[in-house]
Design an enzyme around this catalytic site. Structure first.
Site, short mmCIF file in Angstrom:
data_model
loop_
_atom_site.label_atom_id
_atom_site.label_comp_id
_atom_site.label_asym_id
_atom_site.label_seq_id
_atom_site.Cartn_x
_atom_site.Cartn_y
_atom_site.Cartn_z
N LYS A 254 3.46 9.47 -2.55
CA LYS A 254 3.71 8.23 -2.49
C LYS A 254 4.37 8.09 -3.77
O LYS A 254 4.55 7.67 -4.97
CB LYS A 254 3.05 6.74 -2.65
CG LYS A 254 3.41 5.59 -2.05
CD LYS A 254 2.25 5.12 -2.21
CE LYS A 254 3.05 2.98 -0.77
NZ LYS A 254 1.95 2.58 -0.53
N SER B 127 2.52 -0.09 3.59
CA SER B 127 3.40 0.12 3.10
C SER B 127 3.41 1.80 2.80
O SER B 127 4.69 1.65 1.95
CB SER B 127 3.31 -0.51 2.30
OG SER B 127 2.33 0.46 1.06
N SER C 84 -2.49 -0.03 3.78
CA SER C 84 -1.33 0.35 3.39
C SER C 84 -1.76 2.13 4.07
O SER C 84 -0.13 2.93 3.38
CB SER C 84 -1.29 0.26 2.59
OG SER C 84 0.08 -0.74 2.53
N1 GLN Z 1 -0.35 -5.06 4.45
C1 GLN Z 1 -0.54 -5.50 3.57
C2 GLN Z 1 0.08 -6.27 2.97
O1 GLN Z 1 1.74 -5.88 2.59
C3 GLN Z 1 -0.87 -4.36 2.61
C4 GLN Z 1 -0.37 -3.64 2.05
C5 GLN Z 1 -1.15 -2.02 1.15
O2 GLN Z 1 -2.10 -2.25 1.50
N2 GLN Z 1 -0.62 -2.01 0.07
O3 GLN Z 1 -0.23 -6.97 1.70
#
Ligand code: GLN
Length: 494
Positions: A79, A160, A184
């Site tokens: 990532k 994400s 995410s």
């Molecule tokens: N979807 C969540 C956010 O937008 C979690 C994102 C994440 O876990 N990095 O904050």
């Protein structure tokens, strides 16, 4: 000969050790799949030579009769939130364009030390903020899955870590790193029919991982099955003196401890996770999961997590608050982008760089975070959210008096279409309703595929465990995996 890209991490590791194929053949096969999958937009940077160099080192070590490293012969995707020496790292943000880290994150270094090679840097939501990959500054990732309605609408791979989920599901890599601040790893795994585990906060070092919300951020693996996640997590985790929140504990032998026999385990079903508007199919899958776990020997108990409904609002105060502080460092001086209009002063440069460099969702979070931390509002929002966070952690502690693990759906829906939620932040945030509470409490949690919905799209089940009980989480997930027999794959259209 079998297509080497059909093999997962354990199969590659074992086949390589047995001499069935070379590591170079494996790396070359995945490199070829990646080269043919630009339509998915999963990779921001391809690093075929990195993968081949690690493979050649593995092949040479095997020829010399050296003891094999844990991930020798296994190439993975990284990532783009993890800093990688000499390889551009942007967190999918324009503000980091041109940034080439002179250092390696601890998690990626641990993986290279274990013998893994890097196939490339994976696209993601910008600074890991989002649930669909649509906030990337470099175009959204597209899920390899499509609905079975004959249409070809592009679907979100989740976020994400959507580059990671898309790449694993499309056989572009056997495993990939993800990070999970509020879901995410788990939500994109659920959307794409793969597995992913967020370990206990502090298991994986955050050093060299671009910070979003430091009290929540945790790295973890995303792979095809539970065993592969156990192997990869074993290589990623470990104490790191460079991260003050890193746990000073040995890494358990998770793979060796895998067992789908849940006799003596009590699994809690939190009643507050039955949210309004949840599709009947998700409810049905949850019930199916209960039956599977009972079949594996577990006792099922109903539990209550009364503050669940406050988790999402608390998360969307705490995470932006920490983000607004963490992202203050991107000022045009130290990293990446610098906008210096003619005759501009320092303040103008800061403003121009940040206005141009950050995407809309990142700006939204910075503004929310700055607001909730400002004098006059701090107690009403930030302090209050921290109190709620404590209550949520306490809910889980009470639940652990009645059960060992919790079973919930991973997300309230299957993958949605790109563009379907992107202009409604609240609808997007609601995606995290089942993943955020365990993040706030720092607990290990995993998503495994449970089945397909009526559109032919994957649905995930989530197992949440006590602090440090990754083994329990993995084992219950394995019990589901064995019973779900999930073998569906997206048709190759890309
Ligand atoms: N979807 C969540 C956010 O937008 C979690 C994102 C994440 O876990 N990095 O904050």
């Amino acid at each position: 000969m079998t297509d080497l890209t059909d093999l997962g991490i354990a199969a590659i590791r074992d086949g390589f050790r047995a001499g069935d194929f070379t590591a170079r053949d494996v790396a070359a096969a995945f490199n070829a799949n990646i080269a043919a999958a630009d339509a998915l937009n999963a990779f921001l940077v391809k690093t075929p030579d990195h993968a081949l160099a690690a493979a050649d080192a593995a092949d040479a070590a095997r020829a010399a009769g050296d003891a094999p490293k844990p991930l020798a012969g296994v190439p993975i995707g990284m990532k783009d939130l993890f800093c990688t020496t000499g390889v551009a790292t942007t967190a999918a943000s324009h503000i980091l364009e041109g940034f080439v880290p002179p250092y390696e994150s601890t998690v990626s270094q641990n993986l290279w030390d274990a013998g893994a090679g890097m196939l490339g840097k994976l696209n993601m939501d910008q600074f890991a903020m989002g649930s669909s990959n649509e906030t990337s500054a470099f175009g959204n990732v597209i899920s390899p899955w499509r609905r079975n309605d004959g249409g070809n609408a592009a679907l979100a791979p989740g976020g994400s870590s959507g580059g990671s989920s898309s790449a694993v599901a499309a056989r572009l890599c056997p495993g990939a790193t993800g990070t999970d601040t509020g879901g995410s790893i788990r939500q994109p795994a659920a959307f794409t029919g793969i597995s992913g585990i967020k370990p206990t906060y502090g298991r994986c070092s955050r050093w060299g991982t671009i910070a979003f919300a430091s009290s929540l951020d945790q790295a973890g693996p995303m792979a095809r099955d539970v065993r592969d996640c156990a192997i990869m997590l074993g290589a990623m985790a470990g104490f790191d003196r460079k991260d003050a929140t890193s746990l000073h504990l040995d890494v358990p032998a998770w793979e060796a401890g895998l067992s789908a026999n849940l006799t003596g385990k009590r699994i809690g079903i939190p009643r507050e996770y039955r949210v309004d508007g949840m599709p009947a199919e998700i409810e049905a899958l949850w019930q199916q999961g209960i039956d599977w776990l009972r079949d594996a020997g577990a006792e099922i108990v109903e539990v209550s997590l009364p503050h669940t409904k406050y988790a999402l609002p608390a998360y969307y105060i705490i995470a932006p608050a920490e983000a607004s502080s963490n992202l203050a460092r991107y000022d045009g001086v130290r990293y990446g982008l610098r906008d210096l209009p003619e005759g501009a002063g320092l303040q103008d440069m800061y403003a121009a760089t940040r206005a141009d460099g950050f995407g809309d969702e990142v700006k939204r979070r910075i503004m929310i975070g700055t607001y909730v931390l400002s004098a006059g509002f701090y107690d009403a929002y930030y302090t209050q959210a921290q109190k709620v966070r404590t209550l949520i952690a306490r809910d889980f502690e009470r639940a652990w008096e009645q059960c060992d693990l919790l079973l919930t759906p991973t997300a309230p829906s299957a993958a949605f279409g790109l563009g379907e939620k992107s202009d409604d932040p609240i609808a997007m945030y609601l995606n995290d309703v089942f993943t955020v509470p365990s993040s706030l409490a720092g607990l290990p949690a995993m998503s495994v595929p449970g089945g397909l919905d009526h559109q032919g799209l994957p649905l995930g089940l989530q197992i949440i465990g006590r602090p440090l009980d990754e083994q329990g989480v993995l084992n219950a997930s394995l019990a589901i995996e064995e019973r779900a027999g999930f073998v569906a794959r997206p048709d190759r259209w890309w």
